[in-house]
Design an enzyme around this catalytic site. Structure first.
Site, short mmCIF file in Angstrom:
data_model
loop_
_atom_site.label_atom_id
_atom_site.label_comp_id
_atom_site.label_asym_id
_atom_site.label_seq_id
_atom_site.Cartn_x
_atom_site.Cartn_y
_atom_site.Cartn_z
N ARG A 8 -5.00 -0.93 -7.82
CA ARG A 8 -4.39 -1.80 -8.83
C ARG A 8 -3.88 -3.08 -8.18
NH1 ARG A 8 0.20 1.42 -11.85
NH2 ARG A 8 0.24 -0.54 -12.98
N GLY A 62 3.80 0.31 -3.03
CA GLY A 62 5.21 -0.05 -3.19
C GLY A 62 5.68 0.19 -4.60
N TYR A 109 14.74 -2.07 -2.66
CA TYR A 109 13.45 -2.69 -2.39
C TYR A 109 13.56 -3.72 -1.28
CZ TYR A 109 8.93 -4.90 -3.39
OH TYR A 109 7.65 -5.39 -3.29
#
Length: 261
Positions: free
Chosen positions: A28, A102, A165
């Protein structure tokens, strides 16, 4: 938009043709563009994914036999080791490893949860540790291999609502340097840091399909536009190519000049 399939590499092709490349989060967004570019360079690409079966099957259908999508949760060291062992048995030792997987959960720190921290940090940081740990032993016997960690500008410049993050991506930068030291000279390790890139996730998170929201973002980018995934793939191609053979332990920021570090 469909992409023209990439034929499986033929025996006796260019140097490196048919060698294995492993891309986490490779079905993706940016990851898919990286998988496609590596396939076009002649690699057999194993694109790891965790949940989106539709995207995985579409990647295989669109990109052709050079790319194989394999379900493996990068936070699970055993699952990663098994996926790498199977890939090595099929295609030989990895030549390229791309730690792209991620997860970004935007939320104020005091409203975030330990479970969310584990998800975010586990994917971005421990995922890179797990995949590199599984692949690197197979790469040390043949000099010229390359590991590329996909970072984020928030690993350099903090922001609100992204503590886990930002911390994970900052740690990934230091991991890049540590691995560059330990795996040299056989394997180079670098960090590719994209800026705003036109993917479905980025468009949704930053409302880039809204003219006013997009213009607000563009005011901070000297190049005056959002990157395409192909431009990020261009940077990856450089980092895994012999033209960058003297570059290791470095970060390459591809952000149109938004952050000039």
């Amino acid at each position: 938009m469909s992409t023209a399939p990439v034929a499986a590499p033929a025996a006796g092709g260019p140097a490196g043709a048919g060698s294995l490349a492993v891309v986490s989060g490779g079905t993706r967004g940016i990851g898919r563009a990286l998988s496609e570019r590596l396939a076009r360079r002649g690699h057999r690409v194993v694109a790891l994914y965790v949940a989106d079966e539709e995207a995985a099957r579409a990647t295989e259908a669109d990109l052709g036999p050079a790319v194989r999508a394999v379900r493996a949760d990068v936070t699970d060291a055993g699952a990663v080791a098994a996926a790498v062992a199977d890939a090595v048995e099929r295609y030989g030792p990895p030549r390229v490893v791309v730690n792209n997987a991620g997860v970004n959960i935007d939320k104020p720190f005091l409203r975030s949860t330990p479970e969310e921290w584990h998800t975010v940090i586990g994917t971005s940081l421990f995922g890179a540790l797990n995949l590199t740990h599984a692949c690197a032993p197979h790469m040390l016997d043949e000099p010229g291999g390359s590991v590329v960690n996909i970072g984020a500008t928030t690993g350099l410049r903090p922001r609100t609502d992204g503590a886990a993050y930002c911390a994970a991506k900052a740690a990934l930068l230091h991991l890049t340097k540590c691995l560059a030291l330990e795996l040299a000279p056989a394997v180079r390790v670098n960090c590719l840091i994209p800026g705003f890139t036109w993917t479905d996730e980025v468009v949704a998170r930053f409302r880039l399909d809204d003219d006013a929201a997009r213009e607000a973002v563009l005011r901070h980018i000297p190049q005056g536009r959002i990157a395409s995934t192909a431009e990020i793939a261009d940077a990856l191609e450089f980092l895994v190519d012999s033209r960058s053979s003297y570059i290791t332990g470095q970060k390459l920021i591809v952000d149109g000049g938004q952050f000039m570090w």
